[in-house]
Design an enzyme around this catalytic site. Structure first.
Site, PDB file in Angstrom:
ATOM      1  CG  ASP A  15      -1.772   1.056   1.738  1.00 40.71           C
ATOM      2  OD1 ASP A  15      -2.133   1.579   0.290  1.00 40.71           O
ATOM      3  OD2 ASP A  15      -1.847   2.002   2.377  1.00 40.71           O
ATOM      4  CG  ASP A  17      -1.615   7.788   0.470  1.00 38.23           C
ATOM      5  OD1 ASP A  17      -2.049   9.283   0.748  1.00 38.23           O
ATOM      6  OD2 ASP A  17      -1.307   7.339  -0.459  1.00 38.23           O
ATOM      7  CG  ASP A 177      -1.944   2.218   6.179  1.00 36.93           C
ATOM      8  OD1 ASP A 177      -2.243   1.795   4.954  1.00 36.93           O
ATOM      9  OD2 ASP A 177      -1.934   3.103   7.045  1.00 36.93           O
TER      10      ASP A 177
END
Length: 228
Positions: A15, A17, A177
């Site tokens: 991922d 961001d 995240d």
């Protein structure tokens, strides 16, 4: 006796961001540049974790709802465009890779892994950010929002990156995240590691990942344990 076939390279899908890059400073600045002009309260850093991950329009819609009344779809579209214009022009002003990211990506590549990015951030913004931060060279496969008809948590978004890396599902792992990442990885049938410092409204311990990692530099050891 025939010798065993060499194992296929590991495909590691990241991922963006909150996993590879701390984009919060520039996302906040762009959001607030538009919100304040519109008479809305600015978003504070701790609110950002609730609104990142589903793409710009959803992010801006959530931001508006957190700071005042909802707006019409037409108004939302216009404000999102203004937000994106501001963000694109300042995309790497304060955003930086998290500690240990470039060095660890180099190490993983040296170990023979194939690295890819799977993000709901728009493809053009993803490519621009990675380029500005000199991270592009690490990733032979970069599939952002709009590049395919689907986006995370749809597992096809993740598997598209595995395919682009010429990898195999049974030799792949997702590093993210948020709940979106865990859901996508589970649906794709691959293990998932969650970085503890990212942007998630749900406590990381409750996300159901295979591993929680505090320090990006610890990833190679954890990945080799999960994908043997």
């Amino acid at each position: 006796m025939h010798s065993a076939m060499p194992a296929a390279p590991i495909a590691i899908i990241f991922d963006l961001d909150g996993t590879l890059v701390d984009t919060a400073p520039d996302l906040l600045a762009a959001l607030n540049a538009v919100l304040v002009v519109e008479g809305h309260e600015p978003i504070v850093p701790k609110d950002l974790r609730h609104i990142v991950g589903h793409g710009a329009k959803a992010m801006f819609e959530h931001a508006l709802l957190r700071t005042g009344a909802p707006v019409t779809p037409e108004r939302l579209a216009a404000l999102t465009t203004r937000f994106l214009t501001h963000y694109r022009a300042n995309i790497a002003r304060g955003s930086r890779p998290f500690p240990g990211v470039p060095e660890t990506l180099d190490l993983l590549t040296a170990q023979g892994a194939g690295l890819g990015v799977c993000t709901n951030k728009a493809q053009d913004l993803t490519e621009l950010l990675l380029s500005e931060l000199k991270l592009t060279r690490h990733f032979p496969a970069i599939i952002g929002g709009g590049r395919t008809p689907y986006s995370k948590p749809d597992p096809r978004h993740v598997l598209e990156v595995v395919t682009a890396l010429k990898g195999r599902r049974d030799r792949a792992v997702l590093v993210g995240d948020s709940q979106i990442d865990v859901t996508a990885a589970r649906a794709a049938g691959i293990p998932v590691i969650v970085m503890s410092y990212g942007y998630t409204p749900v406590p990381v311990a409750e996300l159901g990942a295979d591993a929680i990692v505090d320090d990006f530099a610890d990833l190679p050891a954890i990945i080799s344990r999960l994908v043997s």
